[in-house]
Design a protein around this motif. Structure first.
Motif, mmCIF file in Angstrom:
data_model
loop_
_atom_site.group_PDB
_atom_site.id
_atom_site.type_symbol
_atom_site.label_atom_id
_atom_site.label_comp_id
_atom_site.label_asym_id
_atom_site.label_seq_id
_atom_site.Cartn_x
_atom_site.Cartn_y
_atom_site.Cartn_z
ATOM 1 N N LYS A 89 7.133 0.606 -5.262
ATOM 2 C CA LYS A 89 6.971 2.004 -4.090
ATOM 3 C C LYS A 89 8.216 2.193 -4.946
ATOM 4 O O LYS A 89 8.339 3.202 -5.262
ATOM 5 C CB LYS A 89 6.799 2.250 -2.484
ATOM 6 C CG LYS A 89 7.608 3.715 -2.245
ATOM 7 C CD LYS A 89 7.558 3.606 -0.497
ATOM 8 C CE LYS A 89 7.290 5.107 -0.165
ATOM 9 N NZ LYS A 89 7.655 5.400 1.375
ATOM 10 N N ASP A 104 0.945 5.988 -0.077
ATOM 11 C CA ASP A 104 0.040 6.537 -0.345
ATOM 12 C C ASP A 104 1.208 7.429 -1.223
ATOM 13 O O ASP A 104 2.371 8.128 -1.049
ATOM 14 C CB ASP A 104 0.932 8.082 0.986
ATOM 15 C CG ASP A 104 -0.216 8.556 1.330
ATOM 16 O OD1 ASP A 104 0.096 9.439 -0.122
ATOM 17 O OD2 ASP A 104 -1.083 9.033 2.036
ATOM 18 N N THR A 145 -0.888 17.975 -3.444
ATOM 19 C CA THR A 145 -1.757 16.717 -3.608
ATOM 20 C C THR A 145 -2.634 16.469 -2.524
ATOM 21 O O THR A 145 -2.801 17.390 -2.120
ATOM 22 C CB THR A 145 -0.700 15.888 -2.826
ATOM 23 O OG1 THR A 145 -0.262 16.425 -1.746
ATOM 24 C CG2 THR A 145 0.820 15.482 -3.856
ATOM 25 N N THR A 204 1.142 -1.455 -0.289
ATOM 26 C CA THR A 204 0.258 0.093 -0.008
ATOM 27 C C THR A 204 0.642 1.449 0.106
ATOM 28 O O THR A 204 2.010 1.295 1.081
ATOM 29 C CB THR A 204 -0.838 0.372 1.557
ATOM 30 O OG1 THR A 204 -1.575 -1.368 1.054
ATOM 31 C CG2 THR A 204 -1.885 1.495 1.441
ATOM 32 N N PRO A 244 -4.617 14.412 -0.126
ATOM 33 C CA PRO A 244 -4.477 12.928 1.355
ATOM 34 C C PRO A 244 -5.267 12.198 0.679
ATOM 35 O O PRO A 244 -6.653 11.471 0.183
ATOM 36 C CB PRO A 244 -5.124 14.092 2.598
ATOM 37 C CG PRO A 244 -5.031 15.105 1.910
ATOM 38 C CD PRO A 244 -5.495 15.525 1.040
ATOM 39 N N GLY A 245 -4.229 11.371 1.304
ATOM 40 C CA GLY A 245 -5.179 9.550 1.234
ATOM 41 C C GLY A 245 -5.375 9.178 -0.319
ATOM 42 O O GLY A 245 -6.512 8.136 -0.220
ATOM 43 N N VAL A 246 -4.734 9.791 -1.186
ATOM 44 C CA VAL A 246 -3.784 8.597 -2.508
ATOM 45 C C VAL A 246 -3.264 7.471 -2.182
ATOM 46 O O VAL A 246 -2.271 7.861 -2.420
ATOM 47 C CB VAL A 246 -3.744 9.385 -3.612
ATOM 48 C CG1 VAL A 246 -3.828 8.815 -4.877
ATOM 49 C CG2 VAL A 246 -4.573 11.279 -3.425
ATOM 50 N N LEU A 247 -4.251 6.212 -2.211
ATOM 51 C CA LEU A 247 -3.576 5.051 -2.403
ATOM 52 C C LEU A 247 -3.849 3.784 -3.229
ATOM 53 O O LEU A 247 -4.978 3.936 -3.675
ATOM 54 C CB LEU A 247 -4.335 4.451 -0.856
ATOM 55 C CG LEU A 247 -4.693 5.264 0.950
ATOM 56 C CD1 LEU A 247 -4.662 4.164 1.446
ATOM 57 C CD2 LEU A 247 -2.859 5.389 1.268
ATOM 58 N N ALA A 294 -6.294 6.429 -8.740
ATOM 59 C CA ALA A 294 -5.219 7.724 -8.599
ATOM 60 C C ALA A 294 -4.985 8.562 -9.909
ATOM 61 O O ALA A 294 -4.775 7.496 -11.278
ATOM 62 C CB ALA A 294 -3.986 6.321 -7.810
ATOM 63 N N GLY A 308 0.139 10.585 -2.812
ATOM 64 C CA GLY A 308 0.060 11.979 -2.294
ATOM 65 C C GLY A 308 2.188 12.114 -1.641
ATOM 66 O O GLY A 308 2.558 13.101 -1.953
ATOM 67 N N GLU A 309 1.852 10.952 -0.363
ATOM 68 C CA GLU A 309 3.200 10.880 0.229
ATOM 69 C C GLU A 309 5.265 11.670 -0.660
ATOM 70 O O GLU A 309 5.573 11.653 -0.128
ATOM 71 C CB GLU A 309 3.365 10.145 1.227
ATOM 72 C CG GLU A 309 2.486 10.905 2.032
ATOM 73 C CD GLU A 309 2.600 9.791 3.417
ATOM 74 O OE1 GLU A 309 3.091 8.743 4.022
ATOM 75 O OE2 GLU A 309 1.931 10.094 4.506
#
Length: 212
Positions: free
Chosen positions: A131, A94, A121, A92, A123-126, A166, A96-97
């Motif tokens: 990664k 994120d 960004t 998972t 928040p919470g675009v998962l 996303a 945005g981060e």
């Protein structure tokens, strides 16, 4: 049994096509640096008189050899990726981060190039994904944006959700890509005519990785 056999034949055909494409790409891309290396060394042998002239010729040949090695390494990595030899994680992430982290990593370089870069960004675009490869994707897009954005230009990297999906979007105030070249931007080794502001010749593989 017939379906499995057909699937096997399709995979073999795909592998053969990839092998031929890889061979063609390597032959095409290595011809120029090899010719340059040979030319530099031949000129040095015929005309160099001093230690400095020999050193300059050798340094230019080494630079071309380094570029040649980068091309081979990138082509091999792309071939491995497209043939399924790269195992992707399913974590998972994120997005945005991730985008904010990549933008922060480029902040000093963008400032040095007098470019305004920022992240926008939600928040919470998962997503479920790898990664490391997603980081590489955003990095390649931002590198391209910086290369073709002029002094005083702006670059925005966004992460958001649209229609339940996303979305990562990188925009800049650079010159853009002519419409006739857009269908080819993901092709291996394809480069639209012209150079970026730093006049650095890319490998033509960054967007192929992005597409993969």
């Amino acid at each position: 049994l017939i379906e499995r056999f057909n699937g096997m034949v399709d995979r073999l055909e795909h592998s053969l096509i990839q092998a031929r494409q890889f061979s063609a790409d390597v032959s095409h891309e290595l011809r120029t640096p090899l010719t340059t290396i040979r030319g530099e060394l031949e000129v040095a042998l015929m005309t160099a008189k001093t230690k400095e002239e020999y050193q300059e010729a050798i340094a230019e040949a080494v630079e071309e050899a380094d570029r040649l090695a980068k091309v081979v390494r990138a082509l091999l990595q792309l071939a491995q990726a497209e043939s399924g030899q790269v195992t992707l994680a399913r974590d998972t992430v994120d997005v945005g981060e991730l985008v904010e982290a990549v933008v922060e990593r480029f902040a000093v370089q963008a400032e040095a190039m007098e470019q305004a870069m920022r992240a926008e960004t939600t928040p919470g675009v998962l997503v479920r994904g790898d990664k490391l490869q997603l980081d590489r994707l955003v990095t390649n897009l931002l590198t391209n944006a910086m290369k073709y954005t002029p002094v005083g230009g702006r670059i925005v990297a966004a992460a958001k959700v649209e229609d339940g999906a996303a979305v990562v979007e990188v925009t800049d105030s650079g010159r853009g890509i002519p419409a006739e070249h857009l269908p080819h931007i993901f092709d291996r080794l394809y480069r639209a005519p012209g150079q970026g502001r730093d006049q650095v010749r890319g490998l033509g593989l960054g967007l192929s990785f992005v597409n993969w």
